[in-house]
Design a protein around this motif. Sequence first.
Motif, PDB file in Angstrom:
ATOM      1  N   ALA A 174       0.735  -1.083  -0.041  1.00 28.46           N
ATOM      2  CA  ALA A 174      -0.021   0.037   0.042  1.00 28.46           C
ATOM      3  C   ALA A 174       0.922   1.456  -0.016  1.00 28.46           C
ATOM      4  N   VAL A 175       0.374   2.288  -0.254  1.00 29.91           N
ATOM      5  CA  VAL A 175       0.863   3.489  -0.391  1.00 29.91           C
ATOM      6  C   VAL A 175       0.344   4.619   0.515  1.00 29.91           C
ATOM      7  N   ASP A 176       0.949   5.325   1.206  1.00 27.57           N
ATOM      8  CA  ASP A 176       0.263   6.657   1.689  1.00 27.57           C
ATOM      9  C   ASP A 176       1.220   7.779   1.810  1.00 27.57           C
ATOM     10  N   PRO A 177       1.033   8.803   1.095  1.00 25.56           N
ATOM     11  CA  PRO A 177       1.956   9.906   0.899  1.00 25.56           C
ATOM     12  C   PRO A 177       2.129  10.788   2.209  1.00 25.56           C
ATOM     13  N   ASP A 178       1.432  10.621   3.256  1.00 27.08           N
ATOM     14  CA  ASP A 178       1.433  11.485   4.472  1.00 27.08           C
ATOM     15  C   ASP A 178       2.782  11.026   5.202  1.00 27.08           C
ATOM     16  N   ALA A 179       3.230  11.729   6.161  1.00 28.74           N
ATOM     17  CA  ALA A 179       4.467  11.522   6.811  1.00 28.74           C
ATOM     18  C   ALA A 179       4.406  11.089   8.273  1.00 28.74           C
ATOM     19  N   GLY A 180       5.353  10.682   8.745  1.00 31.36           N
ATOM     20  CA  GLY A 180       5.471  10.506  10.418  1.00 31.36           C
ATOM     21  C   GLY A 180       4.470   9.224  10.696  1.00 31.36           C
ATOM     22  N   PRO A 181       3.766   9.303  11.916  1.00 27.56           N
ATOM     23  CA  PRO A 181       2.772   8.352  12.254  1.00 27.56           C
ATOM     24  C   PRO A 181       1.556   8.629  11.400  1.00 27.56           C
ATOM     25  N   ASN A 182       1.249   9.561  10.391  1.00 30.84           N
ATOM     26  CA  ASN A 182       0.326   9.441   9.743  1.00 30.84           C
ATOM     27  C   ASN A 182       0.710   8.757   8.200  1.00 30.84           C
ATOM     28  N   SER A 183       1.768   8.215   8.356  1.00 28.51           N
ATOM     29  CA  SER A 183       1.950   7.389   7.129  1.00 28.51           C
ATOM     30  C   SER A 183       1.686   5.962   7.378  1.00 28.51           C
ATOM     31  N   LEU A 184       1.699   5.059   6.193  1.00 29.16           N
ATOM     32  CA  LEU A 184       1.658   3.625   6.296  1.00 29.16           C
ATOM     33  C   LEU A 184       2.335   2.981   7.610  1.00 29.16           C
ATOM     34  N   GLN A 185       1.702   2.461   8.528  1.00 29.49           N
ATOM     35  CA  GLN A 185       2.523   1.831   9.611  1.00 29.49           C
ATOM     36  C   GLN A 185       2.484   0.226   9.698  1.00 29.49           C
ATOM     37  N   THR A 186       1.313  -0.208   9.312  1.00 31.09           N
ATOM     38  CA  THR A 186       1.331  -1.732   9.477  1.00 31.09           C
ATOM     39  C   THR A 186      -0.014  -2.474   8.656  1.00 31.09           C
ATOM     40  N   TYR A 187      -0.018  -3.588   8.511  1.00 31.78           N
ATOM     41  CA  TYR A 187      -1.290  -4.237   7.885  1.00 31.78           C
ATOM     42  C   TYR A 187      -1.708  -5.246   8.811  1.00 31.78           C
ATOM     43  N   SER A 188      -3.041  -5.570   8.418  1.00 32.03           N
ATOM     44  CA  SER A 188      -3.824  -6.770   9.061  1.00 32.03           C
ATOM     45  C   SER A 188      -4.764  -7.588   8.232  1.00 32.03           C
ATOM     46  N   LEU A 189      -4.738  -8.838   8.539  1.00 33.43           N
ATOM     47  CA  LEU A 189      -5.408  -9.831   7.658  1.00 33.43           C
ATOM     48  C   LEU A 189      -6.600 -10.439   8.142  1.00 33.43           C
ATOM     49  N   SER A 190      -7.564 -10.564   7.541  1.00 36.67           N
ATOM     50  CA  SER A 190      -8.859 -11.277   7.943  1.00 36.67           C
ATOM     51  C   SER A 190      -8.585 -12.744   8.591  1.00 36.67           C
ATOM     52  N   VAL A 191      -9.180 -13.064   9.576  1.00 40.72           N
ATOM     53  CA  VAL A 191      -8.934 -14.132  10.309  1.00 40.72           C
ATOM     54  C   VAL A 191      -9.171 -15.453   9.236  1.00 40.72           C
ATOM     55  N   ASN A 192      -8.344 -16.424   9.305  1.00 44.75           N
ATOM     56  CA  ASN A 192      -8.685 -17.731   8.647  1.00 44.75           C
ATOM     57  C   ASN A 192      -7.495 -18.910   9.204  1.00 44.75           C
ATOM     58  N   GLN A 193      -7.875 -19.778   8.718  1.00 43.69           N
ATOM     59  CA  GLN A 193      -6.868 -21.008   9.367  1.00 43.69           C
ATOM     60  C   GLN A 193      -5.595 -21.370   8.622  1.00 43.69           C
ATOM     61  N   HIS A 194      -5.583 -21.013   7.440  1.00 48.44           N
ATOM     62  CA  HIS A 194      -4.238 -21.525   6.696  1.00 48.44           C
ATOM     63  C   HIS A 194      -3.165 -20.409   6.596  1.00 48.44           C
ATOM     64  N   PHE A 195      -3.555 -19.220   6.592  1.00 49.40           N
ATOM     65  CA  PHE A 195      -2.502 -18.130   6.485  1.00 49.40           C
ATOM     66  C   PHE A 195      -2.320 -17.140   7.319  1.00 49.40           C
ATOM     67  N   ALA A 196      -1.021 -16.731   7.733  1.00 50.46           N
ATOM     68  CA  ALA A 196      -1.021 -15.806   8.594  1.00 50.46           C
ATOM     69  C   ALA A 196      -0.110 -14.736   7.882  1.00 50.46           C
ATOM     70  N   LEU A 197      -0.004 -13.336   8.543  1.00 47.53           N
ATOM     71  CA  LEU A 197       0.584 -12.217   7.958  1.00 47.53           C
ATOM     72  C   LEU A 197       1.736 -11.729   8.767  1.00 47.53           C
ATOM     73  N   ASP A 198       2.765 -11.623   7.759  1.00 49.81           N
ATOM     74  CA  ASP A 198       3.883 -11.113   8.509  1.00 49.81           C
ATOM     75  C   ASP A 198       4.512  -9.615   7.644  1.00 49.81           C
ATOM     76  N   VAL A 199       4.613  -8.603   8.819  1.00 55.13           N
ATOM     77  CA  VAL A 199       5.033  -7.291   8.248  1.00 55.13           C
ATOM     78  C   VAL A 199       6.250  -7.153   8.257  1.00 55.13           C
ATOM     79  N   THR A 200       7.174  -6.780   7.257  1.00 51.04           N
ATOM     80  CA  THR A 200       8.662  -6.786   7.140  1.00 51.04           C
ATOM     81  C   THR A 200       8.762  -5.060   6.805  1.00 51.04           C
ATOM     82  N   VAL A 201      10.179  -4.755   6.884  1.00 47.46           N
ATOM     83  CA  VAL A 201      10.543  -3.510   6.703  1.00 47.46           C
ATOM     84  C   VAL A 201      11.544  -3.530   5.570  1.00 47.46           C
ATOM     85  N   GLY A 202      11.187  -2.863   4.599  1.00 49.21           N
ATOM     86  CA  GLY A 202      12.098  -3.135   2.972  1.00 49.21           C
ATOM     87  C   GLY A 202      13.438  -2.212   3.424  1.00 49.21           C
TER      88      GLY A 202
END
Length: 359
Positions: A174-202
């Motif tokens: 995702a892209v968010d042009p805002d800065a600091g805490p107003n910019s993109l911070q994290t992701y979340s995924l709907s609950v399911n049994q087969h997949f988890a979500l890992d958020v990494t820093v590029g």
Amino acid sequence: FKPGEHREPTVDRRLFLLHFMMLLALLLVLSLCSEARSSEPSSITIQYRVWEEQPGGTQVGRLVDDLRQRDEGGPLEDFQVVEHGKALPFSVSTRNGVVSTQGRLDREELCRGSDLCEVAFSVLYRKSGAVNCLRVRVEVMDLNDHSPSFPGPLQEVEISETASLRMRIPLDRAVDPDAGPNSLQTYSLSVNQHFALDVTVGPDGTKQAELVVIKELDRELQTSFNLTLVAWDKGNPPRSGSTLVRVNIQDSNDNSPTFEDSSPTVELPEDTTRGTTIINLKATDPDQGANGEVEYSLSKHTRPEVQRLFYVDPQNGAVSLRAPLDFEAHPSYEATENKELGQVRHPHVNPIKERKRPF
């Protein structure tokens, strides 16, 4: 006229001398302003702060009042901005040095990608008849006026039913042009049994999301999964954007493609022409039939500006330039090229000023 006879200067000569003296005075003042840009304690710097999105004519500060607070006595007048080569989003009134916005302030347009957005300029003024110079610095503060957004409302990924546990699948960022805490911070995924979500820093500090297989898959039981991926900022209140992730389960594919060179580096002259092939990447897959066919593409983790700059031939892995390089704007680029599970992580492309042979 006769030798020894005094002759009054002509009008043209007097005008020339007047212009010459004015030029000398201007050079002296500009020299003074240049010194004011340095970090010397003796130079006067006045700082202001203003929120973005303020309408034109919003008063930011009043220079005459701030100079008075610094014990600047005598008449203070004739305030004037020193031109600095590009349009300034602020104006300064001649009489009392009121600093105002020229139009609506858009922080993302002024300082895209920067946590600190500061506009600096020099101002001339008269103090008891003498010309002086000061520096003004205006910090444009960020409002949370954008929500994180994905390239599209739906992204589809394919995965083999024999995929091992803990296998990772990169997702669109995702892209968010805002800065600091107003910019993109994290992701979340709907609950399911087969997949988890890992958020990494590029490598560039941006957050990116990956699906992680946490339960064995069986295409006979379920051929696809619909998951909701949400991107969040940490504004007050927080804003978010979402996309649907459709995971399609494929028949067994025993092997992943592997690249001959997993971390290539390419150096290019800055004036490399568009359409030039800069590197030929090669991957192989020992599987038979359709499962052994390799198709090349840029990873979903690749930044949008890199995707606009480089093209990857899906059939032969040739990487070519599709837009001009700018060494001053971006001295290097990093991307990830993949075919499903096979990845060459972070190939470096370095634009250079000197002409060298790419390799």
